[in-house]
Scaffold this active site. Structure first.
Site, mmCIF file in Angstrom:
data_model
loop_
_atom_site.group_PDB
_atom_site.id
_atom_site.type_symbol
_atom_site.label_atom_id
_atom_site.label_comp_id
_atom_site.label_asym_id
_atom_site.label_seq_id
_atom_site.Cartn_x
_atom_site.Cartn_y
_atom_site.Cartn_z
ATOM 1 N N GLY A 61 0.781 -1.231 0.000
ATOM 2 C CA GLY A 61 0.000 0.000 0.000
ATOM 3 C C GLY A 61 0.812 1.281 0.000
ATOM 4 N N CYS B 269 16.421 0.235 1.285
ATOM 5 C CA CYS B 269 16.737 -0.844 2.216
ATOM 6 C C CYS B 269 18.229 -1.155 2.250
ATOM 7 C CB CYS B 269 15.970 -2.099 1.844
ATOM 8 S SG CYS B 269 14.233 -1.760 1.632
HETATM 9 N N1 PLP Z 1 9.380 -5.515 -3.377
HETATM 10 C C1 PLP Z 1 9.784 -4.386 -3.974
HETATM 11 C C2 PLP Z 1 10.119 -4.422 -5.423
HETATM 12 C C3 PLP Z 1 9.914 -3.200 -3.245
HETATM 13 O O1 PLP Z 1 10.335 -2.083 -3.855
HETATM 14 C C4 PLP Z 1 9.592 -3.214 -1.866
HETATM 15 C C5 PLP Z 1 9.745 -1.989 -1.042
HETATM 16 O O2 PLP Z 1 10.551 -1.143 -1.337
HETATM 17 C C6 PLP Z 1 9.144 -4.415 -1.290
HETATM 18 C C7 PLP Z 1 9.050 -5.547 -2.069
HETATM 19 C C8 PLP Z 1 8.768 -4.490 0.148
HETATM 20 O O3 PLP Z 1 7.515 -3.890 0.374
HETATM 21 P P1 PLP Z 1 7.111 -3.411 1.849
HETATM 22 O O4 PLP Z 1 7.919 -2.200 2.142
HETATM 23 O O5 PLP Z 1 5.649 -3.120 1.764
HETATM 24 O O6 PLP Z 1 7.404 -4.546 2.757
#
Ligand code: PLP
Length: 379
Positions: A202, A324
């Site tokens: 979201g 991240c």
């Molecule tokens: N997958 C991708 C390609 C993303 O860019 C991200 C978040 O940056 C995620 C998964 C993880 O999503 P969430 O932050 O909702 O856990």
């Protein structure tokens, strides 16, 4: 946004006013959707309508859509339970070397549990072909996981053709797609990808953090990751996050209704790239991105963490790759075999329909000033 010049929408996006309003309304109606009396049934009815709205944007049936806490949960659920579901077929998984950590770290955990994982390497442009995937398929392949839009390059992977290649090899192989960066950013409904499992989140589309969804194609008998009170048809226990769900659905309704947003984001991205090239002759474009909202550039000879910090001090928000990574070089750009100075100087810029040319001009001048001041320190 407090005078912020924000070009990091792929990390997270501001919560849309429609989502805030829906969230406040839902917070006021605090009933537990599982309770039996009328007041709580209103909350259950609301979750039902919200599921229908998100399912409509996916192009799927509401019974195929399960709310999760985030994209990471959806990826974990799909990979862990998908691999388990097909364990009798074998213990081979195929993914790409440029997935988000939510997929890569889960694959590494599955390797520790005895699975063998093939990581497909992209070419210099960050692309992966269906032929490359087809060549990696084996008789013991249980699961394939491929993202739709790469979160650092904006490259769109040919997921639909990859699903076809996998299903032509053997329809029993499960296909998961991490579409966190693709939901409402690519023109076709996600169900058309043909994947068995699709995860979205979201907070990339104007809902608050803490809500996502996993599409599970009808007939795929995925076991739950979370067990407990049996919510979400017994597949995802935990009292429904009614307020986040309401906000998610409101953001989806608003985003789905206005696809000209994609064109607006793409136009500002194009403008920014051309202005950057004019202003900074040393700048190279790593990827202009197929998706409307993401591109990657590099300033060879500079350290992106330093550039990001200097820009941040001036209220300009960009990223040195996925948020991240926290200072580590991007595994995505490394997998693309970029030269070291390109890796060191890589920046991800990400846009929304609310990004403006004035903000782009401010970014360009701040980056030029940062590059000038850092050049003196470097040389
Ligand atoms: N997958 C991708 C390609 C993303 O860019 C991200 C978040 O940056 C995620 C998964 C993880 O999503 P969430 O932050 O909702 O856990």
């Amino acid at each position: 946004m407090d005078n912020l010049i924000y070009f990091d929408y792929a990390a997270t996006a501001p919560v849309r006013p429609e989502a805030i309003k829906a969230m406040m309304d839902a917070l006021g109606q605090f009933g537990n959707p599982s309770s039996r009396y009328g007041y709580a049934r209103r909350a259950a009815q609301r979750v039902k309508e919200d599921r229908e709205a998100v399912a409509a944007a996916f192009g799927c049936s509401p019974s195929e859509l399960f709310f999760t806490s985030c994209g990471t949960e959806g990826d974990n659920w799909a990979l862990r339970r998908g691999a388990e579901l097909n364990r009798r077929r074998g213990r081979h998984i195929i993914t790409t070397a440029v997935e988000h950590a939510a997929v890569l770290e889960t694959c590494r955990d599955l390797e520790r549990q005895g699975y063998e994982v093939t990581y497909l390497k992209p070419d210099r442009a960050g692309r992966i072909s269906p032929e490359q995937l087809a060549a990696a398929l084996r008789a013991d392949t249980a699961l394939v996981s491929m993202m739709l839009v790469n979160n650092e390059t904006g490259v769109i992977f040919p997921v639909e053709d990859c699903v076809k290649a996998v299903k032509a090899f053997d329809p029993a192989i499960l296909f998961h797609c991490d579409a966190v960066q693709g939901f409402l950013k690519t023109p076709r409904p996600l169900v058309r990808l043909g994947a068995d499992l699709v995860a979205v989140s979201g907070h990339k589309i104007g809902a608050p953090k803490g809500i996502g969804a996993l599409y599970v194609k009808k007939g795929v008998r995925l076991r739950p990751l979370l067990t407990g009170g049996g919510q979400e048809e017994g597949l995802r226990s935990g009292t429904e996050a009614t307020a986040q769900i309401a906000a998610f659905a409101a953001a989806v309704r608003a985003g789905a209704a206005d696809q000209t947003r994609l064109e607006r984001a793409a136009a500002v991205k194009e403008y920014t790239l051309s202005k950057l090239k004019e202003a900074l002759p040393r700048l190279e474009v790593i990827s202009a991105g197929d998706a409307p909202h993401i591109c990657a550039v590099t300033l060879p000879g500079y350290k992106s963490e330093v550039v990001v910090r200097v820009l941040g001090d001036r209220g300009v928000c960009v990223s040195s790759g996925s948020a991240c990574h926290k200072g580590r070089p991007s595994h995505v750009f490394a997998a693309m075999n970029l030269p070291k100075p390109w890796l060191d100087g890589a920046l991800r810029l990400s846009f929304s329909a609310d990004s403006t040319r004035e903000e782009a001009d401010a970014l360009v001048s701040a980056l030029r000033d940062a590059a000038d001041s850092l050049f003196t320190t470097l040389s």
